[in-house]
Design an enzyme around this catalytic site. Structure first.
Site, short mmCIF file in Angstrom:
data_model
loop_
_atom_site.label_atom_id
_atom_site.label_comp_id
_atom_site.label_asym_id
_atom_site.label_seq_id
_atom_site.Cartn_x
_atom_site.Cartn_y
_atom_site.Cartn_z
N ARG A 39 0.82 -1.22 0.00
CA ARG A 39 0.00 0.00 0.00
C ARG A 39 0.85 1.27 0.00
O ARG A 39 0.41 2.31 -0.47
CB ARG A 39 -0.92 0.01 1.23
CG ARG A 39 -2.04 -1.02 1.16
CD ARG A 39 -2.72 -1.15 2.49
NE ARG A 39 -1.73 -1.45 3.54
CZ ARG A 39 -2.01 -1.60 4.82
NH1 ARG A 39 -3.24 -1.51 5.23
NH2 ARG A 39 -1.06 -1.87 5.70
N LYS A 70 4.35 -19.50 5.77
CA LYS A 70 3.79 -19.90 7.05
C LYS A 70 3.39 -18.64 7.81
O LYS A 70 3.99 -17.60 7.54
CB LYS A 70 4.80 -20.73 7.83
CG LYS A 70 5.73 -19.95 8.75
CD LYS A 70 6.49 -20.86 9.68
CE LYS A 70 7.04 -20.08 10.84
NZ LYS A 70 7.91 -20.82 11.73
N HIS A 122 7.85 -27.43 10.48
CA HIS A 122 9.25 -27.77 10.18
C HIS A 122 9.65 -29.16 10.70
O HIS A 122 10.23 -29.96 9.97
CB HIS A 122 10.20 -26.74 10.81
CG HIS A 122 9.87 -25.33 10.45
ND1 HIS A 122 9.58 -24.94 9.18
CD2 HIS A 122 9.78 -24.20 11.21
CE1 HIS A 122 9.34 -23.64 9.15
NE2 HIS A 122 9.44 -23.17 10.37
N ASP A 161 4.35 -23.23 15.95
CA ASP A 161 5.39 -22.48 15.24
C ASP A 161 6.46 -23.39 14.65
O ASP A 161 7.04 -23.08 13.60
CB ASP A 161 6.04 -21.49 16.22
CG ASP A 161 6.89 -20.45 15.51
OD1 ASP A 161 6.38 -19.87 14.53
OD2 ASP A 161 8.03 -20.22 15.92
N LYS A 194 16.67 -26.29 2.90
CA LYS A 194 18.03 -26.38 3.45
C LYS A 194 18.78 -27.53 2.77
O LYS A 194 18.23 -28.61 2.56
CB LYS A 194 17.97 -26.63 4.97
CG LYS A 194 17.54 -25.39 5.74
CD LYS A 194 17.49 -25.69 7.23
CE LYS A 194 16.92 -24.54 8.01
NZ LYS A 194 17.86 -23.48 8.31
N LYS A 242 13.05 -22.18 22.86
CA LYS A 242 13.75 -20.90 22.83
C LYS A 242 14.58 -20.77 24.11
O LYS A 242 14.27 -21.38 25.12
CB LYS A 242 12.73 -19.77 22.79
CG LYS A 242 11.79 -19.91 21.60
CD LYS A 242 11.77 -18.64 20.80
CE LYS A 242 11.01 -18.83 19.52
NZ LYS A 242 11.84 -18.69 18.34
N GLU A 281 17.08 -23.05 20.06
CA GLU A 281 17.49 -21.67 19.80
C GLU A 281 17.96 -21.03 21.10
O GLU A 281 17.46 -21.38 22.17
CB GLU A 281 16.31 -20.87 19.25
CG GLU A 281 15.82 -21.36 17.91
CD GLU A 281 14.61 -20.56 17.46
OE1 GLU A 281 14.79 -19.45 16.94
OE2 GLU A 281 13.49 -21.05 17.66
P1 NAP Z 1 5.40 -7.24 7.57
O1 NAP Z 1 6.79 -6.79 7.80
O2 NAP Z 1 4.32 -6.79 8.49
O3 NAP Z 1 5.02 -6.80 6.08
C1 NAP Z 1 3.74 -6.91 5.56
C2 NAP Z 1 3.74 -6.41 4.14
O4 NAP Z 1 2.40 -6.47 3.63
C3 NAP Z 1 4.17 -4.95 3.99
O5 NAP Z 1 4.88 -4.81 2.77
C4 NAP Z 1 2.84 -4.21 3.92
O6 NAP Z 1 3.03 -2.98 3.28
C5 NAP Z 1 2.01 -5.20 3.10
N1 NAP Z 1 0.57 -5.04 3.29
C6 NAP Z 1 -0.12 -5.01 4.47
N2 NAP Z 1 -1.44 -4.86 4.23
C7 NAP Z 1 -1.58 -4.79 2.88
C8 NAP Z 1 -2.69 -4.63 2.01
N3 NAP Z 1 -3.94 -4.48 2.48
N4 NAP Z 1 -2.48 -4.61 0.69
C9 NAP Z 1 -1.22 -4.75 0.19
N5 NAP Z 1 -0.14 -4.91 0.95
C10 NAP Z 1 -0.31 -4.92 2.28
O7 NAP Z 1 5.29 -8.83 7.51
P2 NAP Z 1 6.44 -9.87 7.13
O8 NAP Z 1 7.22 -10.17 8.34
O9 NAP Z 1 7.15 -9.41 5.91
O10 NAP Z 1 5.59 -11.18 6.83
C11 NAP Z 1 4.87 -11.38 5.64
C12 NAP Z 1 4.25 -12.78 5.68
O11 NAP Z 1 5.29 -13.74 5.75
C13 NAP Z 1 3.36 -13.03 6.90
O12 NAP Z 1 2.33 -13.90 6.55
C14 NAP Z 1 4.31 -13.72 7.88
O13 NAP Z 1 3.63 -14.53 8.78
C15 NAP Z 1 5.14 -14.54 6.92
N6 NAP Z 1 6.48 -14.88 7.42
C16 NAP Z 1 7.36 -13.90 7.78
C17 NAP Z 1 8.63 -14.25 8.22
C18 NAP Z 1 9.64 -13.22 8.59
O14 NAP Z 1 10.77 -13.60 8.91
N7 NAP Z 1 9.33 -11.93 8.56
C19 NAP Z 1 9.00 -15.61 8.32
C20 NAP Z 1 8.08 -16.58 7.93
C21 NAP Z 1 6.83 -16.20 7.49
P3 NAP Z 1 1.98 -1.74 3.40
O15 NAP Z 1 1.68 -1.61 4.86
O16 NAP Z 1 2.70 -0.59 2.79
O17 NAP Z 1 0.79 -2.15 2.61
#
Ligand code: NAP
Length: 492
Positions: free
Chosen positions: A51, A148, A240, A235, A182, A339, A216
């Protein structure tokens, strides 16, 4: 040894959530490394979508900062980075609104692979899938990648599968479990099925038990509120560790083909017995006051980290799991993850039975053979074997490791192991689903997990406390002691 890099076909990859944490830490760095290695064709494009009101230049600037932070310095060539950033574009889109979709449709090129990475909250999957179709952006050959958590129980996983299935065939859906990307995990399959040595003894007749450990040292820290709704079972175990268990326990697939492999994994999950309460130990790490903490610093407890003194969520779990089939009858699989434990270790240990006859008499140092597959640190494998202790003075035995550290055995290539995300994203572009979870696999894993969680919720069980940087709760030791076994040491 020179690594062979086979370029993938040109692609347009749209990252929904392109400005998020996962995109910055894993997806963009992974793509950059593959670009640098010559695997991503120059005419491929990565389109960030979120967004935030950005343009191409703003997205490239954000990406540059992310690469600088998350890519190893010796891989950050300025010239390559410049060329990579030119492959990046951005469209401002709200998954739940109508703005931006026509622009995205206009950007997509005919005749190249189309992939859509849903790096957003799962609650947005349905909106994205629907709009990709409504705007004619998704084609029958397009792929979607989802992350996930894939549900938090069977009902929510079924609902997510249904939302995706409304617009995409199963062959188009890539559910990421980064453990499957991995190198060592894939090597587990190579070791099992490309060598005659192991398969004949890979069963209950020769394997005493299996231990899978993912330890961890970090606490839940900044992601406390997310983690507290999940816990170690959801989790780590449901996804995993279940995948690791499947790769050890499965029958040989008839070929290395996505559905052949996933069919065999599914059979393992369906063969898992329900786990009785006495075979489950849950824990929560305790806090330590300032004077007793590491470097004189106080260590917050789990409940302090998540900000809820009443929390009953587990930061540690150990389980004794039985696979009810012919191959594994009587061989338990002990799983533990947690953890703030003593060390950061992920390993699978196949502990074989002792030799049936003690030819060398009573020998205190007699140990069973153990095949250890290390996921971290130092990816590699190790087989402990008994030999004669060198020197005169009779037949004393000692165990020595036949150690295959990838770094030692394969030189530079062994240390330059691609990150799981690099491999998995390239597999999406290649159209290879072998290392991705199929919908029925995920549902079967939840069908086994749900009653376990429901059981402790209904009983009102409280997790046992354990000291930070220990091996976990005392009761977890008993889980093996009462079977005459012991956990492998978690090394610092
Ligand atoms: P995040 O940092 O909160 O990022 C969310 C992203 O989604 C941002 O780019 C946000 O940008 C966008 N977004 C939110 N609402 C939106 C909407 N209505 N329309 C379009 N874009 C939207 O989350 P994240 O950590 O990257 O995680 C993303 C997904 O991967 C989640 O499902 C999470 O559970 C999964 N995941 C993450 C990790 C990790 O290490 N981070 C690991 C495993 C899985 P805007 O707010 O600008 O729209």
């Amino acid at each position: 040894m020179v690594s062979r890099v086979i370029p993938v076909d040109p692609f347009d990859l749209v990252i929904f959530g392109g400005t998020g944490d996962l995109a910055k830490r894993k997806i963009l760095p992974g793509l950059f490394i593959r670009f640098r290695a010559g695997q991503m064709p120059e005419d491929s494009r990565i389109i960030g979508a979120a967004r935030a009101d950005l343009d191409d230049a703003g997205f490239r600037k954000m990406a540059q900062a992310a690469l600088t932070e998350f890519v190893a310095r010796d891989k950050l060539d300025a010239e390559v980075m410049g060329r990579f950033l030119q492959r990046l574009h951005y469209v401002s889109i709200d998954a739940t609104g109508e703005g931006g979709w026509t622009e995205l449709a206009g950007l997509m090129r005919p005749g190249v692979v189309r992939a859509f990475y849903f790096s957003v909250a799962p609650s947005l999957f349905g909106d994205l899938a629907e709009r990709l179709h409504a705007h004619g952006i998704a084609e029958p050959q397009s792929r979607i990648v989802v992350e996930k958590p894939f549900g938090r129980d069977l009902a929510s996983a079924e609902a997510l599968n249904a939302v995706l299935a409304a617009h995409f065939d199963e062959r188009q859906i890539y559910r990421i479990d980064h453990y499957l990307g991995k190198e060592t995990v894939q090597n587990l399959m190579a070791v099992r099925f490309a060598n005659i040595l192991f398969e004949p003894v890979w069963n209950a007749q020769y394997v005493d038990h299996v231990q899978i450990t993912v330890a961890e040292t970090v606490g839940v820290g900044g992601r406390g509120s997310y983690y507290d709704k999940s816990g170690a079972m959801r989790d780590m175990v449901q996804n995993h560790m279940m995948q690791l268990l499947c790769l050890i326990a499965m029958e040989p697939p008839y070929k290395f083909d996505p559905n052949a492999v996933r069919d065999e994994k599914l059979k393992v999950i369906r063969a898992l017995e329900p786990v009785p309460p006495e075979d489950i130990v849950r824990g929560q790490y305790r806090g330590v006051p300032g004077k007793d903490g590491r470097d004189g610093k106080a260590e917050p407890s789990y409940v302090e980290d998540v900000g809820d003194p009443q929390s009953r969520t587990e930061s540690y779990i150990a389980l004794k799991v039985r696979v009810a089939n012919w191959r594994w009858q009587g061989t338990p699989f002990y799983l533990r993850t947690g953890k703030k434990l003593r060390g950061r270790t992920s390993e699978i240990a196949i502990v074989f039975k002792e030799a049936p006859h003690s030819l060398f008499g009573e020998n205190e140092s007699w140990k069973a053979n153990v095949l250890t597959i290390r996921l971290q640190p130092n990816e590699g494998m190790n087989l402990s074997v008994m030999i004669k202790e060198p020197g005169p003075g009779g037949m004393r035995l000692t165990d020595v490791p036949l150690d295959m550290s990838f770094a030692d055995a394969l030189g530079e290539e062994g240390t330059d192991i691609p990150d799981a995300y690099e491999r998995l994203i390239m597999d999406v572009i290649r159209g290879n689903q072998t290392l991705f979870m199929r919908g029925d696999e995920v549902e079967a894993a939840w069908a086994w997990t749900d009653p376990i969680i429901k059981g402790w919720e209904e009983r009102g069980d409280r997790p046992r406390g354990y000291d930070p940087y220990s091996s976990g709760p005392e009761d977890a030791l008993m889980l093996l002691h009462r079977d005459g076994r012991r956990w492998r040491e978690i090394r610092e």
